[in-house]
Design a protein around this motif. Structure first.
Motif, short mmCIF file in Angstrom:
data_model
loop_
_atom_site.label_atom_id
_atom_site.label_comp_id
_atom_site.label_asym_id
_atom_site.label_seq_id
_atom_site.Cartn_x
_atom_site.Cartn_y
_atom_site.Cartn_z
N PHE A 1 0.81 -1.11 0.12
CA PHE A 1 -0.19 -0.11 0.12
C PHE A 1 0.97 1.23 0.21
CE2 PHE A 1 -3.33 -2.62 0.59
CZ PHE A 1 -4.71 -2.08 0.75
N VAL A 2 1.72 1.33 0.96
CA VAL A 2 2.84 2.41 1.02
C VAL A 2 3.44 2.60 -0.23
CG1 VAL A 2 4.73 3.51 2.11
CG2 VAL A 2 2.92 2.25 3.40
N ALA A 3 3.83 1.56 -0.97
CA ALA A 3 4.76 1.65 -2.31
C ALA A 3 3.81 2.22 -3.57
CB ALA A 3 5.40 0.37 -2.54
N ALA A 4 2.41 1.68 -3.56
CA ALA A 4 1.55 2.24 -4.42
C ALA A 4 1.22 3.60 -4.28
CB ALA A 4 0.19 1.39 -4.35
N THR A 5 1.39 4.09 -3.16
CA THR A 5 0.97 5.56 -2.92
C THR A 5 2.12 6.38 -3.26
OG1 THR A 5 1.63 5.69 -0.61
CG2 THR A 5 -0.86 5.50 -1.21
N LEU A 6 3.59 5.88 -3.02
CA LEU A 6 4.69 6.53 -3.42
C LEU A 6 4.74 6.55 -4.99
CD1 LEU A 6 7.13 5.36 -0.94
CD2 LEU A 6 6.53 7.55 -0.94
N THR B 1 2.46 9.26 -6.35
CA THR B 1 3.32 10.57 -6.13
C THR B 1 4.53 10.67 -6.98
OG1 THR B 1 2.89 10.34 -3.86
CG2 THR B 1 4.59 12.05 -4.26
N VAL B 2 5.42 9.96 -7.14
CA VAL B 2 6.26 10.10 -8.19
C VAL B 2 5.91 10.29 -9.65
CG1 VAL B 2 8.18 9.12 -9.42
CG2 VAL B 2 7.85 8.81 -6.90
N TRP B 3 4.80 9.69 -9.92
CA TRP B 3 4.14 9.85 -11.65
C TRP B 3 3.56 11.33 -11.61
CZ3 TRP B 3 -1.34 10.88 -11.66
CH2 TRP B 3 -1.85 10.95 -12.99
N ALA B 4 3.07 11.84 -10.46
CA ALA B 4 2.38 13.19 -10.53
C ALA B 4 3.36 14.03 -10.45
CB ALA B 4 1.19 13.06 -9.50
N GLY B 5 4.51 13.76 -9.54
CA GLY B 5 5.63 14.63 -9.50
C GLY B 5 6.36 15.20 -10.82
N ARG B 6 6.33 14.22 -11.87
CA ARG B 6 6.81 14.41 -13.10
C ARG B 6 6.01 15.51 -13.86
NH1 ARG B 6 8.26 8.20 -14.70
NH2 ARG B 6 10.13 7.94 -13.29
N GLN B 7 4.63 15.69 -13.53
CA GLN B 7 3.70 16.66 -14.30
C GLN B 7 3.80 17.79 -13.66
OE1 GLN B 7 -0.08 14.58 -15.26
NE2 GLN B 7 0.94 12.65 -14.49
N THR B 8 4.33 18.07 -12.49
CA THR B 8 4.49 19.09 -11.83
C THR B 8 5.47 20.10 -12.35
OG1 THR B 8 3.42 18.22 -9.77
CG2 THR B 8 4.65 20.39 -9.52
N TRP C 1 -4.03 12.86 -6.03
CA TRP C 1 -4.31 11.75 -6.59
C TRP C 1 -4.35 10.50 -5.47
CZ3 TRP C 1 -6.64 10.28 -10.86
CH2 TRP C 1 -6.78 11.03 -11.71
N VAL C 2 -3.20 10.90 -4.51
CA VAL C 2 -3.24 9.89 -3.29
C VAL C 2 -4.36 10.12 -2.62
CG1 VAL C 2 -1.92 9.46 -1.24
CG2 VAL C 2 -0.62 9.67 -3.34
N GLN C 3 -4.84 11.39 -2.21
CA GLN C 3 -6.15 11.38 -1.48
C GLN C 3 -7.47 10.74 -2.14
OE1 GLN C 3 -5.71 15.67 -1.35
NE2 GLN C 3 -4.69 15.45 0.76
N MET C 4 -7.51 10.82 -3.40
CA MET C 4 -8.59 10.18 -4.11
C MET C 4 -8.45 8.76 -4.00
SD MET C 4 -9.35 12.14 -7.69
CE MET C 4 -7.60 12.70 -8.20
#
Length: 546
Positions: A33-38, A41-48, A201-204
């Motif tokens: 679960f923790v790895a999935a949320t991380l 985060t990394v995927w979304a970070g590339r779009q920031t 995305w993590v919150q959703m």
């Protein structure tokens, strides 16, 4: 297995031994679960790429997506762990938290969501600075945001400590402090890499998981009692040791005049606090229009309302199937009631019980990580945008410098939260969140409402309201039974409490409104009526909104 049988000491020892036997499986599921949320985060970070992406997710989320994310932000450790524990230990009085948290959304919907989305850009300071002197008001807004966020972070850290300690079988204080530190490090990684996009995305994802987990547990609890709610409540009352009083008001609040006042104070704080919470306020900036902001609150009310109805089954189910003594043995404040109930429903000492414990605890941990990321983002954004860019650099900072300042602020706030969270690890997380609500309602809400709806409001009124509400609420908390003087206090071995109430809302919230009015009336500054007219049109129609 009957409830009485489950609470037998020999059975408890066997269950404990079996839980240790299944610990590798529990840790593996938890890590997934923790790895999935991380990963998200990394995927979304590339779009920031820009400040708008970092602070507001590029304003690209739909009303439903933001409603899910708001629900994820709101259904924190307090909702899942604290409320279930409070109901399991105090029955009817514990359910007050569920009612207060839900009703608070009506205040946010009717008074704040749409006008705030229209009037600001990234932070609460944007709204306040529109018609006031920028530097003092932005500084005050930044300070208030950081203090409220840190109060809220305490609850999440305490919840994380309980969860992971339960999973890993850690009982030492040093081990629990290390867990709190781990949560702080993960929180810093989430925000610095993912920004608002990653956090949203993590919150959703975690909102969907939390609703699904709570629904599964609710159905399993009701199935244990043949879907007879009356039988569930009756067994809970009998097992609680309080009899019929467990299902009536007054077990925690109502025995004395002071506890009755505490009840009123808590209710006021819960109902008014949401509309002043920084991590909720910045959510309204992630949608493209004010209409979407309003719709996202409607979605949030529906999702959160359904969840809080399920906390009845979770809390009373824990009381009926596990019993208050065993719950308090794991954690005196009752924060472990939901994970204990999950293990019982899956079968204590079985692989099914281990899987249920791991999945529910992992969902709760993902909940905590998502909420602390949202809180940290709110406070670091306010520091970078309000204090660094507009006060220290006087509006001359580049987007890159502003985002760099936000990331460094994230690290600093994470360190402070770890230190304070370690001290608050044994307090009920719902009670800690209620304190954050009181501080938010005392410092932020009066200033927001006056700014939006009172044309005579001045810079001095804003400063008096923010600093006065903030100082009074924090001081009253420091000298209350929450911090010292009781066995359940943060520092139980000393007593410097002179304020009798556990929640300061009854005093500090009216004081925040009063100071805002007095400060404005006594101010020599002439309010800018033109700016107020502009803000009024902008807040109500959306003309010129970002």
């Amino acid at each position: 297995m009957s409830a009485a049988y489950a609470s037998h000491p020999v059975i408890q020892l066997a269950a404990s031994s079996s839980t240790a036997e299944h610990r590798p499986l529990i840790i593996t599921l938890f890590a997934v679960f923790v790895a999935a949320t991380l990963g998200i985060t990394v995927w979304a970070g590339r779009q920031t790429k820009s400040a708008s992406d970092f602070y507001a997710g590029g304003r690209q989320f739909t009303a439903f997506q933001n409603g899910l994310a708001v629900s994820g932000d709101y259904m924190s450790a307090a909702s899942f762990l604290g409320i279930a524990g409070a109901i399991a230990l105090f029955g009817y009085d514990g359910f007050l938290y569920s009612i207060g948290f839900l009703v608070a959304w009506l205040v946010a919907l009717l008074l704040v969501a749409e006008p705030l989305r229209n009037s600001g850009r990234y932070t609460m300071g944007d709204v306040l600075a529109y018609r006031m002197r920028q530097r003092p008001v932005r500084t005050a807004a930044g300070v208030s945001t950081i203090v409220v966020s840190i109060f809220y972070l305490l609850a999440q850290m305490a919840g994380a400590g309980v969860l992971v300690s339960l999973l890993l079988g850690i009982t030492s204080d040093a081990g629990k402090i290390l867990i709190v530190a781990l949560v702080g490090v993960l929180m810093i990684v989430y925000v610095t890499i993912g920004g608002m996009k990653g956090t949203t995305w993590v919150q959703m994802v975690k909102a969907v998981l939390l609703i699904a987990g709570a629904l599964l547990m609710t159905l399993m609890v009701l199935w244990k009692f043949d879907f007879n709610v009356s039988d569930l409540l009756g067994t809970a009352a009998e097992k609680s040791g309080h009899g019929a009083a467990f299902l009536e008001p007054g077990l925690k609040y109502g025995a004395t005049d002071v506890s009755k006042l505490d009840f009123i104070s808590l209710g006021i704080a819960l109902v008014l606090g949401t509309a002043g919470l920084p991590h909720i306020l910045i959510r309204f900036y992630t949608v493209p229009t004010a209409k979407a902001a309003r719709k996202s609150v409607n979605w949030a009310i529906g999702i959160i309302g359904a969840f809080y109805l399920m906390t009845i089954a979770l809390g009373f189910g824990a009381a009926a199937l596990i019993g208050p003594e065993e719950i308090k043995a794991k954690n005196p404040a009752g924060n472990a009631a939901a994970p204990q109930l999950a293990e019982y429903l899956g079968g204590v000492g079985t692989t099914g019980g281990a899987i249920m414990l791991a999945v529910i605890s992992a969902v709760a941990f993902a909940t905590i990580l998502a909420v602390v990321a949202g809180l940290t983002l709110a406070s670091s954004s306010s520091f970078a945008h309000d204090i660094y860019a507009n006060v220290i650099r006087k509006g001359k900072a580049t987007e890159k410098e502003e985002m760099s300042a936000a990331r460094w602020a994230t690290v600093a706030i994470g360190v402070v939260s770890i230190a304070l969270g370690a001290m608050a690890r044994d307090l009920n997380v719902a009670g800690l969140v209620a304190l954050a609500f009181a501080v938010a309602a005392s410092a932020n809400l009066p200033t927001i409402l006056y700014s939006l709806f009172w044309k005579r409001f001045t810079t001095q009124g804003a400063l008096w309201s923010i600093y006065g509400g903030l100082a009074s609420s924090v001081v009253l908390v420091l000298f209350s039974p929450v911090v010292s003087g009781k066995a359940s206090s943060m520092f139980p071995d000393v007593d410097f409490a002179w304020f009798p109430l556990e929640n300061p809302g009854l005093i500090s919230i009216p004081l925040g409104f009063l100071l805002g009015w007095v400060g404005s009336v006594l101010s020599k500054e002439e309010p800018d009526k033109g700016k107020y007219a502009e803000l009024e049109v902008k807040s109500l129609t959306g003309t010129g909104a970002h």
